[in-house]
Write a protein that holds these residues in place. Structure first.
Motif: not given
Length: 296
Positions: A144-150, A167-178, A183-185
């Motif tokens: 289970p991968m969280l991808q952090v991106y700009r 379709p690639l799977g995983g979760r994606h979240v943009p850089k920032g406070v969220q 990441i910590l969670r």
């Protein structure tokens, strides 16, 4: 999201949609080849090419002009192929012993050991080869991968990209406070986080990269030291056409001396050194147009 878009952003987003529609009409291999051909011819005329020329000359002064031109030509070819391949992400498959695919994986033993350890891990990569395929491989092997991106500056383009990545799977979240909270969670849930750490950053810490300080996001080292989890390098090489190799390197722990600032800097230096080694091996794979270093 649409309410925040400016008129020129609508134009850019619809141009991107049209290009992806056009690439989607072609078979995967033909679309990739056409995207590379188009970028090789148009890319050198873009203003950002000046940044690439300057960056390459400063980072690898040992290359001759002919070699630098070959690297930049390869860079545009790879970038054009990556853009065309967005229209076909659903078709890209992991190769197995029984059935060849588009992506072969080196370091499977590290993936399985990390997956089965019951502990979290932080993966780092760069805009190298087709960097989007890391999500495909992690999903295939049950990480289970969280991808952090700009996030893209254009909100409409950002929405389009997220739809293509689904379709690639995983979760994606943009850089920032969220992203920091996510990441910590994720790590506290003993799952996995991946970050692209080779872009320009106005904040961060100065860490050497090709012999010159580059502002570098310290998040990987900070979280690794805080949660005592391993750091893992992963890169995607383009072998030929639409065939790739994703290499997962042996995980390593960051040294914790109790001097947090020093340890974070040392950890990010180790990360930068690995990315630099990848680029020196295949300089045409990296996106040299990044404004990675401050002006001198």
């Amino acid at each position: 999201m649409f309410s925040r878009a400016e008129p020129h952003e609508y134009v850019a987003a619809w141009a991107a949609r049209f290009a992806l529609w056009l690439f989607g009409l072609l078979p995967l291999d033909a679309a990739s080849a056409f995207g590379g051909w188009l970028a090789r011819r148009l890319g050198p005329h873009f203003a950002v090419t000046r940044h690439a020329v300057r960056n390459l000359a400063r980072a690898m002064p040992e290359l001759t002009e002919t070699q630098r031109n070959a690297v930049l030509d390869g860079m545009w070819d790879n970038l054009g192929r990556v853009l065309a391949e967005y229209a076909h992400l659903r078709e890209l498959k992991i190769g197995t012993l029984e059935q060849p695919g588009h992506v072969e994986v080196a370091g499977i033993e590290h993936i399985l050991a990390i997956r089965d350890s019951g502990r979290p891990a932080l993966f780092f990569s760069a805009h190298y080869g087709n960097w989007e395929l890391t999500s495909l491989v992690s999903a295939h092997y049950g990480l289970p991968m969280l991808q952090v991106y700009r996030a893209a500056n254009n909100p409409l383009t950002e929405e389009l990209l997220q739809g293509l990545r689904a379709p690639l799977g995983g979760r994606h979240v943009p850089k920032g406070v969220q992203a920091a909270r996510e990441i910590l969670r994720t790590l506290k849930n003993n799952e996995f986080v991946a970050m692209l750490v080779d872009q320009k950053l106005n904040t961060g810490i100065p860490v050497p990269f090709f012999g010159r300080d580059a502002m570098t996001a310290p998040a990987i080292a900070e979280f690794a030291l805080r949660l005592k989890c391993p750091v893992v390098g992963a890169r995607v090489e383009r072998l030929h056409g639409t065939h790739f190799r994703l290499t997962v390197e042996p995980p390593f722990m960051l040294e914790d001396t109790g001097d947090r600032d020093r340890d974070v800097h040392a950890g990010m230096l180790r990360v930068n050194q690995r990315i630099e080694a990848w680029i020196r091996e295949r300089p045409d794979h990296w996106f040299w147009v990044h404004k990675r270093w401050p002006k001198e």
